[in-house]
Design a protein around this motif. Structure first.
Motif, mmCIF file in Angstrom:
data_model
loop_
_atom_site.group_PDB
_atom_site.id
_atom_site.type_symbol
_atom_site.label_atom_id
_atom_site.label_comp_id
_atom_site.label_asym_id
_atom_site.label_seq_id
_atom_site.Cartn_x
_atom_site.Cartn_y
_atom_site.Cartn_z
ATOM 1 N N GLN A 1 0.823 -1.211 0.000
ATOM 2 C CA GLN A 1 0.000 0.000 0.000
ATOM 3 C C GLN A 1 0.859 1.264 0.000
ATOM 4 N N ARG A 2 1.934 1.270 0.754
ATOM 5 C CA ARG A 2 2.842 2.433 0.739
ATOM 6 C C ARG A 2 3.469 2.616 -0.639
ATOM 7 N N PHE A 3 3.864 1.524 -1.245
ATOM 8 C CA PHE A 3 4.453 1.580 -2.580
ATOM 9 C C PHE A 3 3.447 2.142 -3.589
ATOM 10 N N LYS A 4 2.222 1.594 -3.609
ATOM 11 C CA LYS A 4 1.229 2.011 -4.596
ATOM 12 C C LYS A 4 0.724 3.428 -4.365
ATOM 13 N N ALA A 5 0.371 3.750 -3.148
ATOM 14 C CA ALA A 5 -0.288 5.024 -2.865
ATOM 15 C C ALA A 5 0.689 6.186 -2.699
ATOM 16 N N GLU A 6 1.889 5.883 -2.205
ATOM 17 C CA GLU A 6 2.838 6.962 -1.895
ATOM 18 C C GLU A 6 4.108 6.920 -2.741
ATOM 19 N N ALA A 7 4.207 5.951 -3.651
ATOM 20 C CA ALA A 7 5.436 5.752 -4.434
ATOM 21 C C ALA A 7 6.640 5.626 -3.506
ATOM 22 N N HIS A 8 6.462 4.917 -2.404
ATOM 23 C CA HIS A 8 7.524 4.743 -1.409
ATOM 24 C C HIS A 8 8.477 3.658 -1.895
ATOM 25 N N LEU A 9 9.590 4.080 -2.506
ATOM 26 C CA LEU A 9 10.513 3.136 -3.139
ATOM 27 C C LEU A 9 11.247 2.227 -2.160
ATOM 28 N N PRO A 10 11.577 2.653 -0.921
ATOM 29 C CA PRO A 10 12.172 1.690 0.012
ATOM 30 C C PRO A 10 11.257 0.482 0.280
ATOM 31 N N SER A 11 9.953 0.715 0.349
ATOM 32 C CA SER A 11 9.009 -0.403 0.510
ATOM 33 C C SER A 11 9.067 -1.311 -0.710
ATOM 34 N N ALA A 12 9.110 -0.707 -1.884
ATOM 35 C CA ALA A 12 9.157 -1.488 -3.115
ATOM 36 C C ALA A 12 10.451 -2.288 -3.218
ATOM 37 N N GLN A 13 11.581 -1.675 -2.853
ATOM 38 C CA GLN A 13 12.871 -2.374 -2.895
ATOM 39 C C GLN A 13 12.846 -3.608 -1.994
ATOM 40 N N LEU A 14 12.269 -3.452 -0.809
ATOM 41 C CA LEU A 14 12.168 -4.587 0.116
ATOM 42 C C LEU A 14 11.274 -5.681 -0.459
ATOM 43 N N LEU A 15 10.143 -5.298 -1.028
ATOM 44 C CA LEU A 15 9.244 -6.287 -1.630
ATOM 45 C C LEU A 15 9.909 -7.030 -2.780
ATOM 46 N N VAL A 16 10.643 -6.323 -3.618
ATOM 47 C CA VAL A 16 11.346 -6.965 -4.737
ATOM 48 C C VAL A 16 12.403 -7.930 -4.200
ATOM 49 N N ALA A 17 13.137 -7.519 -3.168
ATOM 50 C CA ALA A 17 14.153 -8.408 -2.578
ATOM 51 C C ALA A 17 13.500 -9.665 -2.007
ATOM 52 N N LEU A 18 12.382 -9.516 -1.316
ATOM 53 C CA LEU A 18 11.671 -10.684 -0.774
ATOM 54 C C LEU A 18 11.172 -11.577 -1.894
ATOM 55 N N PHE A 19 10.661 -10.962 -2.942
ATOM 56 C CA PHE A 19 10.170 -11.701 -4.103
ATOM 57 C C PHE A 19 11.281 -12.542 -4.728
ATOM 58 N N LEU A 20 12.435 -11.931 -4.930
ATOM 59 C CA LEU A 20 13.565 -12.655 -5.524
ATOM 60 C C LEU A 20 14.117 -13.724 -4.583
ATOM 61 N N GLU A 21 14.122 -13.443 -3.308
ATOM 62 C CA GLU A 21 14.609 -14.408 -2.315
ATOM 63 C C GLU A 21 13.749 -15.668 -2.279
ATOM 64 N N ALA A 22 12.481 -15.531 -2.651
ATOM 65 C CA ALA A 22 11.533 -16.649 -2.554
ATOM 66 C C ALA A 22 11.572 -17.555 -3.790
ATOM 67 N N SER A 23 12.742 -17.725 -4.383
ATOM 68 C CA SER A 23 12.914 -18.649 -5.519
ATOM 69 C C SER A 23 12.011 -18.296 -6.683
ATOM 70 N N LEU A 24 12.157 -17.098 -7.161
ATOM 71 C CA LEU A 24 11.333 -16.607 -8.256
ATOM 72 C C LEU A 24 11.451 -17.437 -9.513
#
Length: 189
Positions: A43-66
């Motif tokens: 929600q922070r990423f979508k509504a506020e363009a909060h890039l630190p939130s997005a960076q963390l989500l991308v890292a978690l996504f990649l860590e989860a054997s994408l």
């Protein structure tokens, strides 16, 4: 057209809709559940363009054997916001995610476009989502053989399904769907 298969995590059940009307994707990757802290980050990423939130989500996504047994796709395609909505929010989160994942994985990114600015998906039920998604996307022809669609959250899959159909019409033979998170099935709530 190749046989489509949707692989789900061990122990996860298919809903009735998926049993009767399977998706056009070959594989879906949604390693995170959209609740609690993951929901707040999205929600922070979508509504506020909060890039630190997005960076963390991308890292978690990649860590989860994408990347599955079929390797990295030939191109990534972000699920686009309508240009008017992207201007209102200041960015297009689907395109941003595709570009960030493409940069980290060394995969080129192709652009799709949204033809209509319909009501936000979270305001609609599953039938309405499937109905309005028809004819929603365009993409230039000549896509590579294997593409992956990138979105932030997968709820019913209607939006990703319509973009997958557009990609098939544009020449892709294999379409995977990647979303940072999925809404939890009712038995997990």
């Amino acid at each position: 057209m190749p046989e489509h298969r949707w692989r789900r995590p061990a122990g996860e059940r298919l809903c009735g809709r998926c049993l009767v009307e399977p998706f056009s994707f070959h594989e879906v990757r949604t390693p995170l559940i959209y609740r609690d802290e993951i929901r707040r980050l999205v929600q922070r990423f979508k509504a506020e363009a909060h890039l630190p939130s997005a960076q963390l989500l991308v890292a978690l996504f990649l860590e989860a054997s994408l990347v599955g047994e079929n390797g990295v796709p030939d191109a990534l395609i972000g699920v686009p916001r309508h240009p008017a909505r992207a201007r209102r929010f200041g960015f297009d989160q689907g395109q941003w995610l595709a570009c960030e994942l493409g940069r980290r994985l060394g995969v080129p990114v192709r652009r799709a476009w949204r033809r209509r600015d319909d009501r936000p998906q979270h305001e609609l039920g599953s039938r309405a989502r499937r109905r309005i998604a028809s004819g929603m996307f365009g993409i230039a022809s000549g896509l590579p053989r294997h593409v992956a669609l990138v979105d932030d959250v997968m709820t019913t899959g209607a939006t990703l399904e319509r973009l997958a159909q557009a990609c098939r019409r544009a020449g892709a033979r294999r379409v995977d769907a990647w979303a940072l998170a999925r809404t939890p099935p009712p038995w997990l709530c």
